[in-house]
Design a protein around this motif. Structure first.
Motif, PDB file in Angstrom:
ATOM      1  N   LEU A   6      42.370  33.231  40.920  1.00 18.84           N
ATOM      2  CA  LEU A   6      41.584  34.427  40.664  1.00 18.84           C
ATOM      3  C   LEU A   6      42.208  35.658  41.309  1.00 18.84           C
ATOM      4  O   LEU A   6      42.404  36.690  40.659  1.00 18.84           O
ATOM      5  CB  LEU A   6      40.168  34.217  41.192  1.00 18.84           C
ATOM      6  CG  LEU A   6      39.237  35.423  41.152  1.00 18.84           C
ATOM      7  CD1 LEU A   6      39.028  35.880  39.728  1.00 18.84           C
ATOM      8  CD2 LEU A   6      37.918  35.085  41.802  1.00 18.84           C
ATOM      9  N   TRP A   7      42.544  35.553  42.589  1.00 17.79           N
ATOM     10  CA  TRP A   7      43.101  36.708  43.292  1.00 17.79           C
ATOM     11  C   TRP A   7      44.479  37.068  42.767  1.00 17.79           C
ATOM     12  O   TRP A   7      44.858  38.243  42.754  1.00 17.79           O
ATOM     13  CB  TRP A   7      43.138  36.449  44.795  1.00 17.79           C
ATOM     14  CG  TRP A   7      41.777  36.577  45.403  1.00 17.79           C
ATOM     15  CD1 TRP A   7      40.993  35.590  45.904  1.00 17.79           C
ATOM     16  CD2 TRP A   7      41.019  37.783  45.527  1.00 17.79           C
ATOM     17  NE1 TRP A   7      39.798  36.095  46.334  1.00 17.79           N
ATOM     18  CE2 TRP A   7      39.785  37.437  46.127  1.00 17.79           C
ATOM     19  CE3 TRP A   7      41.256  39.119  45.201  1.00 17.79           C
ATOM     20  CZ2 TRP A   7      38.802  38.386  46.399  1.00 17.79           C
ATOM     21  CZ3 TRP A   7      40.269  40.059  45.470  1.00 17.79           C
ATOM     22  CH2 TRP A   7      39.058  39.692  46.072  1.00 17.79           C
ATOM     23  N   LEU A   8      45.248  36.079  42.330  1.00 12.06           N
ATOM     24  CA  LEU A   8      46.537  36.372  41.708  1.00 12.06           C
ATOM     25  C   LEU A   8      46.339  37.183  40.435  1.00 12.06           C
ATOM     26  O   LEU A   8      47.048  38.173  40.192  1.00 12.06           O
ATOM     27  CB  LEU A   8      47.284  35.075  41.405  1.00 12.06           C
ATOM     28  CG  LEU A   8      48.617  35.215  40.652  1.00 12.06           C
ATOM     29  CD1 LEU A   8      49.593  36.057  41.458  1.00 12.06           C
ATOM     30  CD2 LEU A   8      49.205  33.831  40.351  1.00 12.06           C
ATOM     31  N   ALA A   9      45.367  36.775  39.614  1.00  8.73           N
ATOM     32  CA  ALA A   9      45.086  37.494  38.367  1.00  8.73           C
ATOM     33  C   ALA A   9      44.660  38.929  38.651  1.00  8.73           C
ATOM     34  O   ALA A   9      45.158  39.875  38.019  1.00  8.73           O
ATOM     35  CB  ALA A   9      44.004  36.761  37.577  1.00  8.73           C
ATOM     36  N   VAL A  10      43.742  39.104  39.603  1.00  6.44           N
ATOM     37  CA  VAL A  10      43.261  40.445  39.937  1.00  6.44           C
ATOM     38  C   VAL A  10      44.401  41.300  40.479  1.00  6.44           C
ATOM     39  O   VAL A  10      44.548  42.474  40.115  1.00  6.44           O
ATOM     40  CB  VAL A  10      42.109  40.359  40.959  1.00  6.44           C
ATOM     41  CG1 VAL A  10      41.725  41.757  41.443  1.00  6.44           C
ATOM     42  CG2 VAL A  10      40.903  39.673  40.336  1.00  6.44           C
ATOM     43  N   GLY A  11      45.229  40.714  41.343  1.00  6.00           N
ATOM     44  CA  GLY A  11      46.356  41.454  41.906  1.00  6.00           C
ATOM     45  C   GLY A  11      47.323  41.926  40.831  1.00  6.00           C
ATOM     46  O   GLY A  11      47.800  43.070  40.857  1.00  6.00           O
ATOM     47  N   LEU A  12      47.617  41.066  39.874  1.00  4.43           N
ATOM     48  CA  LEU A  12      48.530  41.424  38.789  1.00  4.43           C
ATOM     49  C   LEU A  12      47.936  42.527  37.907  1.00  4.43           C
ATOM     50  O   LEU A  12      48.646  43.451  37.479  1.00  4.43           O
ATOM     51  CB  LEU A  12      48.844  40.191  37.941  1.00  4.43           C
ATOM     52  CG  LEU A  12      49.748  39.136  38.594  1.00  4.43           C
ATOM     53  CD1 LEU A  12      49.730  37.842  37.787  1.00  4.43           C
ATOM     54  CD2 LEU A  12      51.180  39.665  38.724  1.00  4.43           C
TER      55      LEU A  12
END
Length: 289
Positions: A6-12
């Motif tokens: 989730l945090w990877l997606a938001v960061g990207l």
């Protein structure tokens, strides 16, 4: 694991939003972000099926497919260049008839910005225990206060549990309306409009959603505690009646926000046009193969 995804997606997606749109690499990063986001949402139906919440199971599955489609479109735009939508829509705002300026709308970039802004509002509450406890505890306390004000003998069984006539309802994050609040905040913040209209759109959406959600929670507690619908009172009240009411309320609120911010219609129209075009292309391609 799923939180890291989730945090990877938001960061990207945030990275894609802050990279200048003149650099096409922001499309590649945004596409990867939406693809990773689809993994997160594709996992959610399993949870909802376990708790017999089939409406949310279907919605999260559909949203996972939507994320995949947006990712595919952004990958194509990275290779071929973004598709620009011309916005010529004439709208009525308040008492003044206005023509939205002809503007080149980069739809997927606008959508990514709105989604990343909404995610910045929602996901801290979903993933940081202090914020999670704070908002759930506040909503629980406020529901109990209203019930007791109307002399309904509900009480706190635990910090997030409300008991009435021996039947207990647990308040979780989904019962706080933070998801809908984050959605509208992301859309409003992504709109290119004067500050006074942005503030007005905020007022008719976020506080109204919060109050209506308290009413929804109160209804579920009373319907379950009083056993209005027999043994299946909670499922009927929560999964069907409350969800239908929430859907109607969100539709009305959305209409009000769009009247205040007709700029958002350009993004919605453009998104519909692009998604329809891509779906037709994919279906034609699969039929040909």
């Amino acid at each position: 694991m799923i939180e890291s995804v989730l945090w990877l997606a938001v960061g990207l997606m945030i990275a894609s939003s802050v990279i200048p749109r003149t650099l096409r690499v922001h499309k590649l990063i945004g596409g990867i972000g939406w693809g990773v986001f689809s993994i997160h949402w594709g996992y959610q139906p399993l949870h909802y099926v376990e708790i017999l919440d089939y409406a949310n199971a279907v919605l999260t599955f559909v949203f996972a497919l939507f994320c995949l489609l947006v990712a595919y479109i952004m990958f194509r735009e990275y290779r071929e260049g973004p598709r620009i939508i011309k916005n010529n829509r004439e709208m009525i705002h308040s008492e003044v008839s206005t023509q939205i300026e002809k503007d080149s709308l980069d739809i997927t970039s606008m959508l990514t910005s709105a989604s990343s802004l909404g995610a910045l509002v929602y996901f801290p509450f979903a993933n940081f225990s202090s914020l999670n406890t704070w908002i759930i505890g506040n909503v629980t306390s406020q529901v109990v206060w209203v019930l007791q004000y109307f002399e309904i003998p509900a009480y706190l069984k635990a910090w997030n549990m409300i008991s009435l006539n021996g039947y207990t309802v647990e308040i979780i994050l989904a019962c706080t309306a933070i998801e809908s609040i984050a959605l509208f905040m992301g859309l409003i913040a992504a709109a290119r409009a004067p500050l006074n209209r942005l503030i007005m759109a905020f007022i008719v959406s976020v506080p109204v959603i919060y109050v209506l959600n308290l009413i929804r929670d109160i209804f579920v507690v009373v319907a379950y505690g009083e056993q209005w619908f027999g043994a299946d009172s909670f499922i009927i009240a929560h999964n069907y009646i409350a969800k239908a009411g929430s859907g109607i309320a969100l539709f009305i609120i959305s209409y009000a926000v769009l009247k205040i911010l007709p700029e958002l219609l350009g993004m919605i129209d453009g998104l519909w046009a692009i998604l329809s075009e891509e779906l037709k292309y994919l279906l034609h391609r699969f039929a040909r193969d």
